[in-house]
Scaffold this motif. Structure first.
Motif, mmCIF file in Angstrom:
data_model
loop_
_atom_site.group_PDB
_atom_site.id
_atom_site.type_symbol
_atom_site.label_atom_id
_atom_site.label_comp_id
_atom_site.label_asym_id
_atom_site.label_seq_id
_atom_site.Cartn_x
_atom_site.Cartn_y
_atom_site.Cartn_z
ATOM 1 N N THR A 151 0.831 -1.232 0.000
ATOM 2 C CA THR A 151 0.000 0.000 0.000
ATOM 3 C C THR A 151 0.852 1.264 0.000
ATOM 4 N N SER A 154 -0.706 4.160 -2.063
ATOM 5 C CA SER A 154 -1.903 4.728 -1.410
ATOM 6 C C SER A 154 -1.515 5.552 -0.191
ATOM 7 N N GLU A 208 -8.181 15.318 -4.584
ATOM 8 C CA GLU A 208 -7.619 14.559 -5.714
ATOM 9 C C GLU A 208 -6.665 13.482 -5.231
ATOM 10 N N MET A 211 -8.596 10.652 -3.844
ATOM 11 C CA MET A 211 -9.187 9.865 -4.921
ATOM 12 C C MET A 211 -8.136 8.908 -5.509
ATOM 13 N N LEU A 212 -6.921 9.420 -5.678
ATOM 14 C CA LEU A 212 -5.842 8.566 -6.194
ATOM 15 C C LEU A 212 -5.525 7.435 -5.216
ATOM 16 N N VAL A 214 -7.613 6.054 -3.119
ATOM 17 C CA VAL A 214 -8.719 5.096 -3.198
ATOM 18 C C VAL A 214 -8.590 4.209 -4.436
ATOM 19 N N ARG A 215 -8.242 4.778 -5.580
ATOM 20 C CA ARG A 215 -8.056 3.987 -6.806
ATOM 21 C C ARG A 215 -6.923 2.978 -6.648
ATOM 22 N N SER A 216 -5.842 3.471 -6.023
ATOM 23 C CA SER A 216 -4.711 2.560 -5.802
ATOM 24 C C SER A 216 -5.118 1.374 -4.936
ATOM 25 N N GLY A 218 -8.123 0.287 -4.622
ATOM 26 C CA GLY A 218 -9.100 -0.531 -5.354
ATOM 27 C C GLY A 218 -8.442 -1.586 -6.198
ATOM 28 N N SER A 219 -7.329 -1.230 -6.794
ATOM 29 C CA SER A 219 -6.617 -2.210 -7.617
ATOM 30 C C SER A 219 -6.043 -3.332 -6.780
ATOM 31 N N GLN A 222 -8.972 -5.926 -5.516
ATOM 32 C CA GLN A 222 -9.617 -6.812 -6.499
ATOM 33 C C GLN A 222 -9.062 -8.231 -6.424
#
Length: 222
Positions: A151, A154, A208, A211-212, A214-216, A218-219, A222
């Motif tokens: 992480t 993130s 921003e 948001m980045l 959170v996207r990191s 999210g990957s 998965q």
């Protein structure tokens, strides 16, 4: 004898004639003297009347001049009173305008202060909301790390976001130091907008970065 009477008669006639001439001349001289005396008396009377009329005219002239001066003085006094009244009204009007201007400025400054307070509240509320989001993101990061996920990315975005929010709080703290003393409301509000814009830009950047983050995550989830 007759010649003697005739001579006496002629002599008497001559004497009478001479006497008549003398008498006539005496009467003429007397008349002339009387006329001269009368004329001089008339001249003296006329002179006296002229002097009297002259003095009367001079007296009337002085009286007229005095009346003119009095009228002029009265007019100048009234003009001075009118000028004084106009000046008093002008000063009173200026004082009222100044008072209204002062009240207007005070009102505008009061509105500006309320604007600062409200803007600070909104920005702080936004910062606190993003800080709560950071707490949730960090909780997700901890779970991912517990499962062995990496992480680092993130966490880096979250760290930058925290710095952005910290800077934004520092900007909000300067709101109380904003100079709102300008008599122009537009200048006061412009100063508020300038400071608020800096804080909002930091909040936008923090958002921003989150948001980045959170996207990191999210990957990784998965």
């Amino acid at each position: 004898m007759k010649k003697q009477y005739l001579s006496v008669f002629v002599l008497l006639a001559l004497v009478f004639g001479t006497f008549s001439v003398v008498a006539a001349q005496t009467d003429l001289r007397t008349t002339r003297e009387a006329q001269k005396t009368t004329l001089e008396a008339q001249r003296e009377k006329m002179k006296t009347e002229f002097e009297a009329r002259k003095k009367e005219a001079e007296a009337k002239g002085d009286e007229i001049q005095a009346k003119r001066e009095a009228a002029k003085l009265e007019m100048e006094t009234k003009r001075a009173e009118m000028d004084a009244k106009r000046e008093t009204k002008r000063v009173e009007a200026e004082a009222k305008r100044a008072e209204m201007q002062t009240k207007r400025i005070e009102f505008q400054q009061s509105v500006a202060k309320r604007k600062v307070e409200n803007t600070a509240k909104v920005i702080l509320a936004t910062i606190e909301h993003l800080e709560k989001i950071i707490v949730r993101i960090e909780s997700r990061i901890a779970k991912v790390k517990a499962r062995g996920g990496v992480t680092t990315e993130s966490e880096g975005f979250v760290a930058v976001a925290k710095g952005n929010l910290s800077d934004a709080r520092a900007v909000v703290a300067t709101f109380t130091a904003i100079d709102l003393s300008s008599a122009k409301a537009s200048e006061n509000f412009e100063r508020i907008r300038a400071v608020a814009a800096t804080a909002r830009e930091l909040i936008r950047t923090a958002h921003e970065n989150l948001m980045l983050a959170v996207r990191s995550l999210g990957s990784l989830e998965q």
